[in-house]
Design an enzyme around this catalytic site. Structure first.
Site, mmCIF file in Angstrom:
data_model
loop_
_atom_site.group_PDB
_atom_site.id
_atom_site.type_symbol
_atom_site.label_atom_id
_atom_site.label_comp_id
_atom_site.label_asym_id
_atom_site.label_seq_id
_atom_site.Cartn_x
_atom_site.Cartn_y
_atom_site.Cartn_z
ATOM 1 N N MET A 277 0.821 -1.203 0.000
ATOM 2 C CA MET A 277 0.000 0.000 0.000
ATOM 3 C C MET A 277 0.860 1.260 0.000
ATOM 4 S SD MET A 277 -3.175 -0.373 -0.396
ATOM 5 C CE MET A 277 -3.290 1.386 -0.266
ATOM 6 N N THR B 52 -3.918 1.109 8.952
ATOM 7 C CA THR B 52 -3.472 -0.219 9.365
ATOM 8 C C THR B 52 -4.568 -0.927 10.137
ATOM 9 O OG1 THR B 52 -1.185 0.548 9.440
ATOM 10 C CG2 THR B 52 -1.699 -1.437 10.706
ATOM 11 N N THR B 53 -4.731 -2.231 9.884
ATOM 12 C CA THR B 53 -5.759 -3.015 10.586
ATOM 13 C C THR B 53 -5.093 -4.003 11.540
ATOM 14 O OG1 THR B 53 -5.772 -4.709 8.845
ATOM 15 C CG2 THR B 53 -7.314 -2.852 8.608
ATOM 16 N N ALA C 181 -9.860 4.147 9.450
ATOM 17 C CA ALA C 181 -10.847 3.347 8.720
ATOM 18 C C ALA C 181 -10.175 2.061 8.256
ATOM 19 C CB ALA C 181 -11.392 4.125 7.533
ATOM 20 N N SER D 296 -11.144 0.355 5.826
ATOM 21 C CA SER D 296 -11.104 0.483 4.377
ATOM 22 C C SER D 296 -11.301 1.931 4.009
ATOM 23 C CB SER D 296 -12.178 -0.367 3.699
ATOM 24 O OG SER D 296 -12.077 -0.204 2.290
ATOM 25 N N HIS E 90 -8.884 -12.117 0.574
ATOM 26 C CA HIS E 90 -7.703 -11.279 0.388
ATOM 27 C C HIS E 90 -6.525 -12.127 -0.066
ATOM 28 C CE1 HIS E 90 -10.082 -8.451 2.843
ATOM 29 N NE2 HIS E 90 -9.384 -7.528 2.237
ATOM 30 N N HIS E 91 -5.473 -11.441 -0.427
ATOM 31 C CA HIS E 91 -4.240 -12.054 -0.942
ATOM 32 C C HIS E 91 -3.558 -12.916 0.123
ATOM 33 C CE1 HIS E 91 -2.169 -8.871 1.362
ATOM 34 N NE2 HIS E 91 -3.194 -8.159 0.972
ATOM 35 N N LYS F 254 -1.671 -11.439 3.426
ATOM 36 C CA LYS F 254 -2.306 -10.707 4.506
ATOM 37 C C LYS F 254 -2.063 -11.398 5.838
ATOM 38 C CE LYS F 254 -6.687 -8.548 5.841
ATOM 39 N NZ LYS F 254 -5.970 -7.287 6.178
HETATM 40 N N1 LIG Z 1 -7.630 0.891 5.418
HETATM 41 C C1 LIG Z 1 -7.468 0.440 4.161
HETATM 42 O O1 LIG Z 1 -8.108 0.918 3.196
HETATM 43 C C2 LIG Z 1 -6.440 -0.635 3.890
HETATM 44 C C3 LIG Z 1 -6.209 -1.070 2.587
HETATM 45 C C4 LIG Z 1 -5.170 -1.990 2.372
HETATM 46 C C5 LIG Z 1 -4.427 -2.451 3.443
HETATM 47 N N2 LIG Z 1 -4.721 -2.022 4.685
HETATM 48 C C6 LIG Z 1 -3.920 -2.412 5.837
HETATM 49 O O2 LIG Z 1 -2.662 -1.752 5.724
HETATM 50 C C7 LIG Z 1 -1.654 -2.539 6.346
HETATM 51 C C8 LIG Z 1 -0.519 -2.719 5.373
HETATM 52 O O3 LIG Z 1 -0.968 -3.502 4.275
HETATM 53 P P1 LIG Z 1 0.107 -3.869 3.115
HETATM 54 O O4 LIG Z 1 -0.545 -4.862 2.227
HETATM 55 O O5 LIG Z 1 0.657 -2.624 2.546
HETATM 56 O O6 LIG Z 1 1.230 -4.607 3.981
HETATM 57 P P2 LIG Z 1 2.799 -4.691 3.691
HETATM 58 O O7 LIG Z 1 3.334 -5.738 4.615
HETATM 59 O O8 LIG Z 1 3.067 -4.771 2.242
HETATM 60 O O9 LIG Z 1 3.339 -3.238 4.168
HETATM 61 C C9 LIG Z 1 3.523 -2.929 5.519
HETATM 62 C C10 LIG Z 1 4.768 -2.069 5.584
HETATM 63 O O10 LIG Z 1 4.931 -1.599 6.927
HETATM 64 C C11 LIG Z 1 6.311 -1.662 7.208
HETATM 65 N N3 LIG Z 1 6.577 -1.666 8.634
HETATM 66 C C12 LIG Z 1 6.455 -2.683 9.502
HETATM 67 N N4 LIG Z 1 6.889 -2.308 10.713
HETATM 68 C C13 LIG Z 1 7.291 -1.023 10.594
HETATM 69 C C14 LIG Z 1 7.841 -0.054 11.486
HETATM 70 N N5 LIG Z 1 8.079 -0.348 12.763
HETATM 71 N N6 LIG Z 1 8.122 1.177 11.015
HETATM 72 C C15 LIG Z 1 7.880 1.499 9.718
HETATM 73 N N7 LIG Z 1 7.369 0.635 8.814
HETATM 74 C C16 LIG Z 1 7.089 -0.608 9.264
HETATM 75 C C17 LIG Z 1 6.789 -2.942 6.541
HETATM 76 O O11 LIG Z 1 8.203 -2.914 6.385
HETATM 77 C C18 LIG Z 1 6.033 -2.873 5.220
HETATM 78 O O12 LIG Z 1 6.772 -2.184 4.229
HETATM 79 C C19 LIG Z 1 -2.336 -3.835 6.781
HETATM 80 O O13 LIG Z 1 -2.729 -3.711 8.131
HETATM 81 C C20 LIG Z 1 -3.597 -3.868 5.922
HETATM 82 O O14 LIG Z 1 -4.671 -4.576 6.513
HETATM 83 C C21 LIG Z 1 -5.699 -1.123 4.945
HETATM 84 O O1 LIG Z 2 -4.681 -5.905 1.759
HETATM 85 C C1 LIG Z 2 -5.133 -5.831 2.917
HETATM 86 O O2 LIG Z 2 -4.567 -6.292 3.953
HETATM 87 C C2 LIG Z 2 -6.428 -5.148 3.131
HETATM 88 N N1 LIG Z 2 -6.848 -4.992 4.361
HETATM 89 C C3 LIG Z 2 -8.005 -4.235 4.703
HETATM 90 C C4 LIG Z 2 -8.683 -4.851 5.924
HETATM 91 O O3 LIG Z 2 -8.008 -5.606 6.687
HETATM 92 O O4 LIG Z 2 -9.873 -4.549 6.100
HETATM 93 C C5 LIG Z 2 -8.971 -4.091 3.553
HETATM 94 C C6 LIG Z 2 -8.275 -3.721 2.306
HETATM 95 C C7 LIG Z 2 -7.201 -4.693 1.945
#
Ligand SMILES: NC(=O)c1ccc[n+]([C@@H]2O[C@H](COP(=O)([O-])OP(=O)(O)OC[C@H]3O[C@@H](n4cnc5c(N)ncnc54)[C@H](O)[C@@H]3O)[C@@H](O)[C@H]2O)c1
Ligand SMILES: O=C(O)C1=N[C@H](C(=O)O)CCC1
Length: 270
Positions: free
Chosen positions: A13, A96-97, A119, A121, A155-156, A159
């Site tokens: 992300m 972050t979730t 949020a 999402s 999801h992928h 996750k």
């Molecule tokens: N709210 C939304 O719309 C939404 C959408 C997608 C993903 N998410 C959430 O976002 C989060 C990340 O998803 P992702 O697929 O990008 O994961 P990811 O593992 O690809 O990315 C997470 C990043 O955080 C970094 N990280 C970990 N610990 C850290 C620290 N102490 N300091 C700085 N960086 C650190 C990791 O190195 C990594 O690059 C997950 O919790 C996911 O559920 C939320």
């Molecule tokens: O890629 C992920 O991880 C995502 N997490 C969100 C969640 O935990 O609700 C939703 C979007 C994708």
């Protein structure tokens, strides 16, 4: 022009947020933050995001001049980014979730000092579907024969938390509709089923997490009745709906006083 820092900038992300922010004249990417032993430290954030170089190296130290932080990291990183946002007096978009209840409490405390959107999402379509799920629940909760609600999220394979934060939010909103009437039974949240479970009760919501391939996120809310079923489905085909929503939240926060806000507030969905 808003000075934006992306926390988790080398992640799936984080790279999309950097890419979209770099292409938006309302933003200047001033920091791309990762943990201190990340292998991409020092690399240009624009390069990691698939762009030309931005002259913003991935770093673990925060600059001072930040207007807003967008966090797509991991739960273990959330306490640190909250502290950094408060120290910088920056608005915070927390995406972050998998946060603990204590971390949600810390977010709430921080919102007394800074403006925060949290949020699970950031997607417009997902938040609209949440509102639809509330309306469907309100319409069906007293239907003859009852309505059974099950939430299936896909999801992928990478996750790390389950069920998704979005699925949990759907369940929270739907349960609140069932529990709105005085004296209504509390909804049980049932995560998966196995073994001799006995008949399904009428006051539960089931959650099922599917992890396959590179699915960027899909939620199906099933409303099962005697004789017919409604399904609300919302699916992402890439991650940009989340990144765009986070940037919309970042812009929206600039006009808000300290407080805790949701994507419903950002999107004007009262
Ligand atoms: N709210 C939304 O719309 C939404 C959408 C997608 C993903 N998410 C959430 O976002 C989060 C990340 O998803 P992702 O697929 O990008 O994961 P990811 O593992 O690809 O990315 C997470 C990043 O955080 C970094 N990280 C970990 N610990 C850290 C620290 N102490 N300091 C700085 N960086 C650190 C990791 O190195 C990594 O690059 C997950 O919790 C996911 O559920 C939320
Ligand atoms: O890629 C992920 O991880 C995502 N997490 C969100 C969640 O935990 O609700 C939703 C979007 C994708």
């Amino acid at each position: 022009m808003l000075r934006i820092a992306v926390h988790g900038a080398a992640g799936r992300m984080g790279r999309r947020v950097v890419a979209l922010a770099a292409g938006d004249p309302d933003f200047r990417v001033v920091a791309a933050i990762e943990h201190a032993d990340h292998s991409d430290l020092g690399k240009d954030a624009g390069f990691l995001a698939g762009l030309s170089e931005l002259d913003v190296p991935v770093a673990s130290a925060w600059p001072d001049d930040i207007d807003v932080i967008v966090d797509f990291s991991l739960p273990e990183a959330v306490d640190g980014v909250i502290d950094s946002a408060v120290k910088a007096n920056a608005a915070l978009v927390m995406a972050t979730t998998g946060l603990t209840s204590e971390q949600h409490d810390r977010l709430k405390q921080a919102s007394e000092k800074i403006a925060i959107v949290w949020a699970p999402s950031m997607s417009l379509a997902v938040n609209l579907t949440m509102r639809m799920a509330q309306q469907v629940t309100a319409a069906l909760k007293d239907v003859s024969g009852g309505v059974d609600v099950e939430i299936i999220e896909r999801h992928h394979r990478f996750k790390e938390d389950a069920p998704s934060g979005t699925a949990l939010k759907f369940g929270e909103l739907i349960a609140a509709e069932f529990e709105r009437e005085p004296g209504a039974s509390a909804i049980k949240h049932v995560h998966g089923r196995e073994g001799k479970t006995g008949m399904r009760t009428g006051n539960e919501i089931g959650y099922h997490a599917v992890r396959t391939g590179d699915n960027p996120g899909e939620h199906t809310i099933v409303f099962g009745m005697m004789g017919e079923t409604i399904e609300l489905k919302v699916a992402a085909s890439n991650r940009d709906s989340y990144a765009a929503g986070a940037l919309a939240a970042a812009k929206w926060l600039q006009d808000q006083p300290a407080g805790m806000y949701s994507m419903f507030d950002v999107l004007g969905m009262k």
